[in-house]
Design a protein around this motif. Structure first.
Motif, PDB file in Angstrom:
ATOM      1  N   HIS A   1       0.851  -1.187   0.000  1.00  0.00           N
ATOM      2  CA  HIS A   1       0.000   0.000   0.000  1.00  0.00           C
ATOM      3  C   HIS A   1       0.884   1.233   0.000  1.00  0.00           C
TER       4      HIS A   1
ATOM      5  N   GLU B   1       3.606   0.383   2.884  1.00  0.00           N
ATOM      6  CA  GLU B   1       3.231  -0.569   3.923  1.00  0.00           C
ATOM      7  C   GLU B   1       2.899  -1.914   3.285  1.00  0.00           C
ATOM      8  N   ASN B   2       3.197  -2.989   4.006  1.00  0.00           N
ATOM      9  CA  ASN B   2       2.801  -4.322   3.556  1.00  0.00           C
ATOM     10  C   ASN B   2       1.321  -4.547   3.833  1.00  0.00           C
TER      11      ASN B   2
ATOM     12  N   HIS C   1      13.783  -0.182   0.122  1.00  0.00           N
ATOM     13  CA  HIS C   1      13.520  -0.863   1.393  1.00  0.00           C
ATOM     14  C   HIS C   1      14.763  -1.581   1.883  1.00  0.00           C
TER      15      HIS C   1
END
Length: 315
Positions: free
Chosen positions: A3, A74-75, A103
């Protein structure tokens, strides 16, 4: 799925939206005009397949949103959406194989920073390993290897080499060298204290140690295991498989070798000190080489995937 939450200056919102629309593997696009206050601007939300995210993030950075606005990722643990399923199918490759370079850089930057916590972990791990080598206790050795945080700086050096970030390489190298130097120095004092109270003895160190004697006897198998563990550890970082990283931590004798060197040094045993130091250096070099080669291969493979993704987006 990932997201994305973007804060964009009003004049860059249309460009950001066009970029998201043109990226295969994106869905659930929302635009909230004027919703952001600090910094002021629009809020753009979307979901993107992990395997398409790196290319999208690079494009958003080229728009300057990382400096004039904000890019947050975000995951998504669970997404019940046919559109999300379709986006993942359209994106090339598999999500487990995708590499998010930003990341990875952020993760290795955090793990390779010399801090009090990092020094505490590596020192405690070395002291536990010292007890393990003196007692010839394999369980203590495995425990010490699991506690040791040294893979973070090693991964940082590999990442810096591939991405050509000398500052990250220097930070990681300092954390690695200072961390082991402090841990070994404290462990020497710990060994002297344990000897003074009768818990350590040179006879224990010199005795036949079938469970832990390998930590001061480097050979080609040590290097082979280090290379395999370095590749596995790097893959665990790029695919966020933390369980695999724990397995890597308990397969390479970095901390135990440092501990054995420190204990041997406290007794003036130069043979074991030198052998353990060789074992330590051999493992560190093997992990760095393997980690760097693994990242180079992944970078090459995903550059080809991204090129195919761009071609599909323009047709």
């Amino acid at each position: 799925m990932l997201h994305l939450r973007l804060i964009t200056p009003a004049e860059k919102t249309d460009a950001a939206v066009r970029l998201i629309d043109g990226t295969i593997g994106t869905t659930h696009l929302c635009v909230l005009p004027g919703a952001a206050r600090n910094p002021s601007g629009d809020v753009v939300l979307c979901d993107v397949a992990r395997e398409a995210a790196d290319d999208l993030l690079s494009g958003l950075q080229r728009l300057g949103l990382d400096t004039t606005g904000s890019i947050a990722v975000e995951n998504i643990d669970l997404s019940l959406s046919e559109r999300a399923d379709k986006a993942e199918k359209e994106a090339p490759g598999e999500s487990a194989d995708a590499v998010l370079w930003e990341h990875l850089s952020e993760a290795t930057h955090e793990e390779s920073t010399l801090s009090v916590t990092y020094l505490a972990f590596i020192t405690l791990a070395t002291m536990i390993a010292a007890c393990g080598v003196v007692l010839d206790n394999a369980i203590l050795i495995v425990g010490a290897m699991a506690v040791g945080p040294e893979f973070g700086p090693l991964a940082g050096i590999s990442t810096a080499a591939v991405q050509r970030r000398p500052r990250l390489a220097l930070r990681s190298l300092i954390a690695l060298l200072v961390g082991f130097a402090v841990a070994m120095a404290v462990t020497v004092l710990f060994s002297l204290f344990m000897d003074a109270v009768g818990l350590f003895s040179q006879e224990q160190l010199d005795a036949d140690r079938p469970q832990t004697g390998f930590v001061y006897a480097p050979d080609w198998f040590s290097f082979v295991v280090a290379v395999l563990a370095g590749a596995a550890g790097t893959l665990s970082l790029t695919s966020a498989k933390s369980g695999a990283l724990v397995g890597v931590a308990i397969s390479v004798t970095t901390v135990p070798a440092a501990a054995n060197a420190a204990v041997a040094l406290s007794y003036g045993d130069t043979v074991q000190t030198w052998g353990s130091s060789e074992q330590l250096l051999l493992n560190l070099v093997g992990i760095i080489i393997a980690g760097t080669l693994t990242l180079l291969i992944q970078k090459s493979l995903w550059s080809k995937q991204h090129e195919r993704l761009r071609r599909r987006a323009t047709t």
